[in-house]
Every structure is written in C-alpha cells, then in structure tokens.
Design a protein around this motif. Sequence first.
Motif, mmCIF file in Angstrom:
data_model
loop_
_atom_site.group_PDB
_atom_site.id
_atom_site.type_symbol
_atom_site.label_atom_id
_atom_site.label_comp_id
_atom_site.label_asym_id
_atom_site.label_seq_id
_atom_site.Cartn_x
_atom_site.Cartn_y
_atom_site.Cartn_z
ATOM 1 N N TYR A 1 0.833 -1.196 0.000
ATOM 2 C CA TYR A 1 0.000 0.000 0.000
ATOM 3 C C TYR A 1 0.876 1.257 0.000
ATOM 4 N N GLU B 1 -2.147 -3.946 2.167
ATOM 5 C CA GLU B 1 -3.588 -3.863 1.934
ATOM 6 C C GLU B 1 -4.060 -5.124 1.212
ATOM 7 N N ASN C 1 -8.365 -5.256 6.410
ATOM 8 C CA ASN C 1 -7.371 -4.229 6.102
ATOM 9 C C ASN C 1 -6.664 -3.832 7.392
#
Length: 642
Positions: free
Chosen positions: A203, A242, A250
């Motif tokens: 992420y 993520e 998450n």
Amino acid sequence: MLSAPSRRVITSTSILEPGQSWFSKTTKPPSPPVVTVVTRVVRKPAPPKPPVSSSPASKPSAPASVASSSSLSSLSPESSPDASQKKRKQANASLKDSVASSAAKKRRVDDKPSITLTKAPTKKPKKKTPNDDDDYGRVRSKPSVHIPEQVFRYSRSRSTTAFDQNDAPRERKTWSDEDGAVGDGLITSESVIKGLMGSYKAYFRNPRDLSDKSFEPHPTDYPFVDLEYPNDNASERFMLLEPKDKDHYNPIMCLEQSLHTIVQHYLTPEQKLLFGTLPEESLLSPGRSTSSQSFSSPPCSQSSTSTSATDSSSSLTSLSTESSPSRGSPSPSANLLRTLNRAIHLRDGPLFVSTMKRINELMQSLKHPESTTNPLRAVPRSWSKTGIPQKVMLRIIEETYQRCIGPHVAELRRYSAFSSEVYGELTPYLVSEILRETGITDNPSKCGEGKLFLDLGSGVGNVVLQAALQSGCRAFGVEIMEHPARLAGVQLEQMKMRCRMWGVDMGEVELVRGDMTACPRLDELISQADVLLVNNFVFKEELNNALRSKFLDLKEGAMVVSLKPFAPPSNNQRLTERNIDDIAVAIFDVASRPYHSGTVSWSSGSGNYYLHRVDREGYRESRMQFERAQSAGRRRTATRKL
C-alpha cells in the motif's frame, strides 16, 4: 261444572358444578293432568385457584463442565436446582390440572340427561298456509341453527420486557484487575496477514526513493508498526499491507480505528491536544455522526473497513494544501492524527512509520508517568455506572472477529442446505438492540450482572460474547456443528486477551458443543435463564416443537427471542377450543420487532424478530375470560333454541 284437573308438584334437587348453567325447553305434554317440575338448584362452591409462585427462581450451583472452555463460577446456589425445577413443574402441573378439570366439567355437562319442563299449551298451533308448502306439496323445513366455534381474541396488557424498568441503577465491574501482558497466545494482526500473504499487496511507497522496496510484501522482511494499547504491557504489531480484495481485512484501517478509539475514550481533553484532532471532530460532513457508523455492518464483512478507508482518503484531500511538518520527522507540535491521515492519503510509508513512532512514544509517556500508576488503565473504572462505551465495545468485538473468524468465513458457509444446521449470524447492531429490548441493557445506568443469557445454536459465539461484554451478564451457548463450536472456543479465549489489553472486564461465558435438545448443561441452566435466544429462521418444525417443551421450564418473566415465532403475536393471538390446552404456546405473551436490512448475514433484506415473555398468570386470566365467554355463548345458544 267440571272441576279443574288436579295438579301435582314434584320437587327435585340437582347438583351443578361451578361454571354450569341451567338450560330448559318446553315440549307438548302427552296428556293431562299437567305435571309441573320445580327444580331446586344447589351450587357447589368453586374450588380455590391453584397457587401461583411469584417468587423468582432460585439460582442453582454450577457444576463443572468438561466440554466448556469456561465455567460459570458465579452460579453460586441460593437453593438447589431441584427445588427451582420443582417449583416450575408444580406451576405447570397446576395449569395442566386446571385444563384437565375444565375438560372434565365440560364432559359431565354433556353427559348429564336433560330435564324437561312441561306446561299446558297456552296458544293454539298456527294453521299451515299455502306458502308453507313448496311446489311439490312438501312442507318446507325450517333452516337449522348454525352455532359457530367460539373464538376469543385477547391481548395481555403487560410489558414485553422481562425485567423491571424501575430497578435502581446498579454498578458493574467494567475494569480488569490484570495487566495487558497476554503472552504468546494472542492472535495478532501480523500473524493473520502472515498466513494470507499471497492475498495482500503493498500500500505504501517511499516518494523520495521510488526504488525502495521495503514496503513490498515479503515472507520475513515486511513493513510493520506497533500500536500501544491502554493497559500496561499491551501492544500489537500491524503489517502495512492492503488486501487485494477490498472486502477482506485491512490492517492499516484497523490500526487507525483502534488508535482513534483509544484517543477518544481513554484520554482527557488536555491529553487529546497532544495527539491532535480526530477526523470525526473536524472533517466529517455535517449531519454524519460517528455513532451511526458504529454498527454500520457486520464484522464478518470487511466492507465497513474498506468504506472507512475510502472515506478517510477522500476526506483528507483538503489537507494537501495545508502546512505540514517535514516528511519523515513530525515536529512535537504537529497534529499527529492529521499527519497520520495525510500519510495514508499520500501513501507515504516513511511519514506513516515515523508518525506512528511518535504516537507510541507519547502514549507510553502517558501510560507510565514518573509519579503515578497508569491513568489509562484506571479509565474503565469510571464506566461502572454508564457501561463500556459502544465504540470501545465494538472495537474489541471487531478486532477479535477479524483475527479469529474472518480467515475462516468461507469454511463456515459449507453446510447442508435445507437443514436445521444452516450457519447464520446476527450483526452487533441487532444483538445490541435485542439486549436492550429484553432488558439486559435497557438503560445505560443498569447492567446485566447477575442475569443469565442463553444462546441455543450459538455458532462461533458472537452473540454470547457480545452479551457478556456489553452487559456483564453470565452467558452460555451450545452449538452442535464441530467447526463453528471449535472457532467459538478460540474466539472466547482471544476476546479475554483483548479485554485485558483494553483494560476492561467481561461477564463469564461458557460454551459447549452438543445438541440443544439433549444437552445436560442446558437442562441445568434453562430454569434460571433471564433471556434465551434461538435463531430458528431455518429450523424444521420437529426441532421447534422439541424446544417448545423445554420452554415450560423457564421462570416467570423470562424472555425467548427468535427469528420465527413459537406462538402468534399477542395482538393476533386467538384462544379456541383447539389451542386453549396448548400450554407450551399459550404461556407466551408475544411481540414482534422489526430488524433492518444488513443486520443478518443470510439476507440483505429486512424482517421481524419475536419476543416471547413467559406469562403464566396472564394465561390463567385469559383462560378464565375465555371460559366465561364460552359459557355466555352456550347460554345464548340455549336461549335461541327455546
């Protein structure tokens, strides 16, 4: 002149049972002289009503359960369970005796020979007219009188809440006496992602060095940060990745939500200023409150987490033009929470890591001041009168579920279709509403300590655990399927650890695996239950009938909550000759409540759930009214025949 015919008076005595009425009709005497029968009616005194036990059932002792993962040690007896069950059986037996007595009286009335009163005719018979004959010369017969079945509609004007709404406020133990050191048994966010590494992706990135691969997934060298929890020696590691599927867990959003909850509910206003501004205090659009989001979706669906991520990212757009500390080194006066949100929005990995390091250092300084003990650990003591805040409770529930049950949701959906063992869950929002409606947590100033909550078909234990955490009540669950029952035991142990990390206390919980219709432990506890929940949405009728017989052991005022009614709602309930003797159904005062879309896992639509209150005294009163209505109907019918 001829003398009048002599008259003889015959006096007879007949004994009428209570509830009987005298019926008579006149027939033409066969021949004079006229015989007049005068009947003297002697009524027997009505037997006294059977006594109704109004005292609450005694609490039995709690024998050790080998199959349970935790014992209900607080079930200390004031009297033996046999005495409590004996009272319940006596009350039910008195109802059955009353039913049997009424039936016997009715049979005696029907079997008695009728007594005919005769007198001389005073009117001449009416002459037949042509209209009395049909076209073929036959005499038209008078239509027979149809006597419809007597139906008595009733509604018990009683509260459907099991507990007295006027109880004095009572404090509960909301704080933990143990520190937050839970050892190696805790299932952390890091360990969950390790087992599912293939379904996660990077992420964050390093905007100053695009060749930096430290934020990419790796079996051992992966990006992570820690989060300090309120209790001593309590922290957890979160992996900064993520999910490829936005509906999966998450960890970045989970970390942010837990941090916001700690700041909002554990810190004083002065301490909050050290961390900055919470997003809901300044960035949320007008009219959007955090309380409405607390139970927005079931924890089994991680869509709520993903939605929060989207909301956070979109709301941070306005921050891009604001002044900010230099990247990678937030200043002491920086708004740390806003900086953390900015790092998420910009996907700036180094800024996120450095900001979390500063937040943890500040949290540790608050937890371990030089002169006093941890003030954050003492905060839950102030909740003894108001109860654990909803957001704190929800975070503990979601953290536990996401780590214990989330990775196994696909396996739980493997069940035999069209059977009574279909797996389904109620969301925390609906469970919280049910707990309020049944009176366990009907008022924030009251608690459920000392009350017993039973869940028949408890699945992975979500409802049982939430009831114990939200109200402090004792909770018991029984589940027949092996896989959900095993996960329920894991979730119970993990929630205990989570509560220690947050510094809160939950009620005692016992979970067993077994058949709800043949569970010895359930038979021991059912007579003491205050609330019993059964998700019978797909139960077969044979199983529902088996449960009805068990409900006869419930104490007066106990509540049964179900997704399908065991008896018609009271505003539609009718007492007839067909169901008046069905005590297992008639003792319930039933009310329906709506549930909204998204609050059950098996359907996206809305529906109703049902509250059944055990009301034996109300049934007695309704039965008496029914019998009086039946008796009046019989008298009216007899009058019409005359």
